[in-house]
Structures are given as C-alpha cells and as structure tokens.
Design a protein around this motif. Structure first.
Motif, PDB file in Angstrom:
ATOM      1  N   LYS A 167       3.648  -1.308  -5.586  1.00 33.34           N
ATOM      2  CA  LYS A 167       2.745  -2.311  -6.150  1.00 33.34           C
ATOM      3  C   LYS A 167       3.512  -3.472  -6.777  1.00 33.34           C
ATOM      4  O   LYS A 167       3.096  -4.627  -6.677  1.00 33.34           O
ATOM      5  N   SER A 176       0.837  -1.198   0.000  1.00 32.70           N
ATOM      6  CA  SER A 176       0.000   0.000   0.000  1.00 32.70           C
ATOM      7  C   SER A 176       0.870   1.245   0.000  1.00 32.70           C
ATOM      8  O   SER A 176       1.999   1.240   0.510  1.00 32.70           O
ATOM      9  N   ASP A 185      -3.004   5.036  -2.011  1.00 33.03           N
ATOM     10  CA  ASP A 185      -4.171   4.312  -1.496  1.00 33.03           C
ATOM     11  C   ASP A 185      -4.821   5.027  -0.314  1.00 33.03           C
ATOM     12  O   ASP A 185      -6.033   4.956  -0.138  1.00 33.03           O
ATOM     13  N   ARG A 243      -8.531   3.358   0.756  1.00 36.24           N
ATOM     14  CA  ARG A 243      -9.080   2.274  -0.065  1.00 36.24           C
ATOM     15  C   ARG A 243      -9.245   0.982   0.721  1.00 36.24           C
ATOM     16  O   ARG A 243      -9.840   0.031   0.218  1.00 36.24           O
TER      17      ARG A 243
END
Length: 454
Positions: free
Chosen positions: A203, A89, A232, A254
């Motif tokens: 990511k 994240s 995020d 998120r």
C-alpha cells in the motif's frame, strides 16, 4: 501519582502545561481549555490525551477514477482478478501441495513481465536453479523476470524498496521469517507479521504483491484467519489429482466479483487455459445412463454445465452409506429426506453415492433439482434424456424455487446443443433460449412429469 493535565489553544492549537487567560502563541484571550483524553484507562495501555492530525473527509458523491488494471494475457487469471491486476493490491493464493500454484504464478510472472511490468519472483521454498529449471521446461526462460531465493523478510523488503518492482511474487508466506518475532517460520505469529509487513509495504509503495499460502488438510489457508482479512483478494487453486482440470476460484475480491472461477488444464507444457469449461466438463459424457443428470450452474459471472452422477444400490450393512464427492453431504441428506417425506420415495436400506464429474465442486443451491433427478434416475433405473439440463432449488416443503440468472443458464445449454430444460416456475427466462422449457412448481409434480409417478 496525580495525572498530568494538558491545555491547548482552540485558535492556534498551541499546547501548554497549565491554564492561562491569554495564549502566548497567537495572543488570543480565553481560548485555552483543558484537553480531554482521547480514551479512558491507564496511560500505558490507552491513547491518553495526545492527539493526532485530523484526516480529510469526503462524501459518497466524490468521483474518483477507477484504479488502472494490467492484463496478464492469461484470460482466465484476469477474469478471476476482476479484469486484471490492480496496482498496490495484495493477493493471497492457496491450494493443495503439487496442485500447480508455483507453475501458475511463474507463468503469470512471465506474462506480466513480457507485457512491460517490472516483476520480481522471490522463492522461499526452492533454489533459484530449481525455478530456472521449471521456467525452461515451460518455455519461459527468456521472460524478463527477476529471480531471488530468500526467506529473510527484512532483506526482501529492503530489496523491494531498492528495486521498486511493480509486481512481486512471494512463494510462500509460510517460509518467510521476521527477525523481530521470536518464533519459528510458519508459526501463527510469523505468518501474521510477514503478511502484515508485505501488505502494508504494497500500500505504501504502490507494489502489487502476490503471496502463496499453504493449506491445511481441511483445505483452508494455514495460519491465522486475519491474514485473509488483511489482503485484498483471496484465490484458491482447486483440483483433483486424478483429473487434469484445475480451477482458480476467488473467494474474496475487493476489486471484482467473488466466486468467479478460471479453468485451466494441466499439460506437459504447464497450465493451459480452458475458454469453454462446460464443453470440457461434458466432453467425456457418453450415452445416456441411469443416474446421470446435467446441471446448468453459475460460477461467479459465467454459466457452467457439469454432469452429476448418482448410484443407488441395496446396502449390505445395517447403516446405509452416503458418499458425496464435489457437493455438500448435508444437503444430500436434506434432499433424500424431502423425497421421502413429500414424495413418498424412500431410500432406507439403500447406499447412495453422488459425484460431480470432472473434479468440479458445486456449492450453489440451484443444483438441488439436478441432484434429485440423478438420484431418482438411479433408483428407478431410468435414464434422463441426454439433451436435457436440470436446475432449481428445493425447499423443505417440497416446493421448487427459481434459480438466479435463469436466462444465462438456458443460453449456455443451447450453445452446447441441449434442446430442453427442466426448471422451477417463476424464473425470468427472457426468450427462453430457444429451448423446450418444462416448468415444475413442486417436487411431486416434477417426479410425475419426468418419471411418470407422483
């Protein structure tokens, strides 16, 4: 120049520069057709006819295990993150200078590292010796945190790829510079490039990255707004310098609820968690006085009780003052207009001051009724009962609208020793929280019920 055509076989996918009846790749007949371009426009500015690979599609019913979370041991931080740190994240933390961002993240890094997470702290604003000095003052110098002082983004990403940490903290994103961008560190293009590279690295490699962002004088994170869309989670660290309270608020998440807050207290040994913020915000509340009302609010998923203070005094100026701290000034003007238009209570020629005690910022409309109660109490020089909480939204017609999560507000009020509540009619109260509940349908009825005038 004529556009170059391309052909492909629908059976095996082989590409050809001209059409033929038989595919040389698979031997099938009449399977070769001209490729249509993926996008229109000049070849140098569009995707043209070159195709990529087809992506795998799933439906909404596909079940996936939720991402595992790592708890930091700081309950207030874990609450704001939505239940812990999610792998891979990207998190952006903003706040005023000197508010305690670096202190909080150093404490969090020590907690995560102690719990077994390989943690790397990269400082672009301070030397390694300065960070060690802060860690020693906070009693964190024994934590297994790896430390670096660097601003070159290429060197930082190379180090992250070699070390493979599970958490990397970048302090701050405005000091990072990418050597492929021709502008000074902190500029819009540099901040955008650094945030993009760090987020995509997180990511691809499964590394959680926390970035510190500077804020402008308006309190917004400096740099392009697209940075907040890339990450995020966006957290804001709020607080007044005159108060020891600090509030960590999630404005985007998120992986959890937005508008969740964590409350900390600034001490000589760093930031201490506040498990019951309502008791802390009301701890300095003295005897009942005119202009004071207790509002039962909801911040994220937790109920929070705060004191609203109002002062109404004759104005020596032709234009009366309207000063607000911790609330929306435009909404205060609306409440004053409704009180005058619907209840016949004028505030012309009167200075109005409104303050949310404890350095808290309140944004939900359910505070309207508590603000109106504080204003009327100050204007009429009449104190509200000290054991009463007030909440509810006021419409322009003077009607009162019920607030969400009424039952949770009442339970929190009862837990702190309040015995009565004033709320709009129609809200779901459950058992009522055991409080003496006074229901009001409109603002005129509220004024008559509480202050004995309509």
């Amino acid at each position: 120049m004529a556009k170059t055509k391309s052909f492909s076989c629908s059976s095996c996918g082989s590409s050809f520069s001209k059409w033929s009846g038989r595919c040389e790749g698979c031997g099938a007949w009449n399977t070769i057709a001209e490729d249509r371009p993926l996008s229109a426009g000049p070849a140098s500015k569009s995707l043209g006819g070159k195709r990529g690979k087809a992506i795998e599609l799933t439906d909404l019913s596909t079940e996936e295990t939720p991402p595992p979370r790592t708890l930091s041991g700081l309950d207030e931080l874990d609450r704001v993150l939505g239940g812990g740190l999610v792998p891979a994240s990207a998190i952006l933390v903003g706040g005023d200078p000197g508010i305690g961002k670096s202190t909080l993240l150093l404490q969090a890094a020590a907690k995560f590292a102690t719990s077994g997470l390989k943690t790397l702290y990269v400082s672009g604003e301070e030397a390694s010796a300065q960070v060690r000095m802060r860690a020693r003052r906070l009693g964190l110098d024994k934590a297994p945190v790896q430390l670096a002082a660097e601003t070159n983004l290429r060197d930082i990403l190379t180090t992250l790829e070699a070390e493979r940490p599970q958490l990397a903290i970048i302090d701050s994103i405005q000091t990072m510079w990418a050597d492929n961008v021709e502008s000074a560190p902190g500029s819009v293009s540099q901040v955008r490039a650094a945030a993009h590279e760090l987020t995509s690295f997180a990511k691809r490699h499964g590394v959680s990255i926390i970035m510190v962002g500077h804020v402008t004088k308006d309190g917004q994170i400096a740099g392009p707004r697209v940075v907040e869309h890339m990450v995020d989670t966006v957290l804001y660290f709020e607080g007044e310098r005159g108060h020891q309270f600090r509030i960590l608020r999630a404005v985007k998440n998120r992986f959890g609820p937005a508008d969740e807050i964590g409350v900390f207290e600034m001490t000589g040994a760093g930031l201490a968690e506040v498990s019951n913020p309502s008791a802390l915000f009301l701890s300095e509340r003295g005897e009942p006085s005119p202009g004071s009302a207790v509002f039962a609010g909801i911040e994220g998923t937790r109920p929070v009780l705060v004191e609203l203070q109002a002062l109404v005094a004759p104005s020596p100026h032709s234009q009366p003052r309207r000063t607000v701290v911790g609330w929306d000034g435009g909404r205060l003007a609306m409440i004053l207009a409704v009180l005058e238009a619907r209840c016949g209570i004028p505030f012309a020629g009167l200075d109005v001051y409104l303050n949310v005690a404890g350095g808290m910022r309140v944004s939900e409309p359910a505070a309207d009724l508590a603000v109106a109660a504080a204003l009327l109490s100050a204007r009429e020089d009449a104190s509200l009962p000290s054991d009463t909480v007030v909440f509810g939204e006021i419409s322009l017609s003077g009607a009162l609208r019920p607030a969400p999560q009424t039952e949770n507000r009442l339970k929190e009020a009862q837990k702190l020793g309040f015995t009565s509540a004033i709320a709009p009619a129609g809200g779901k109260t459950g058992s009522g929280g055991g409080l003496n509940l006074i229901r009001a349908t409109d603002l005129t009825g509220f004024v008559g019920e509480v202050f004995g005038a309509g």
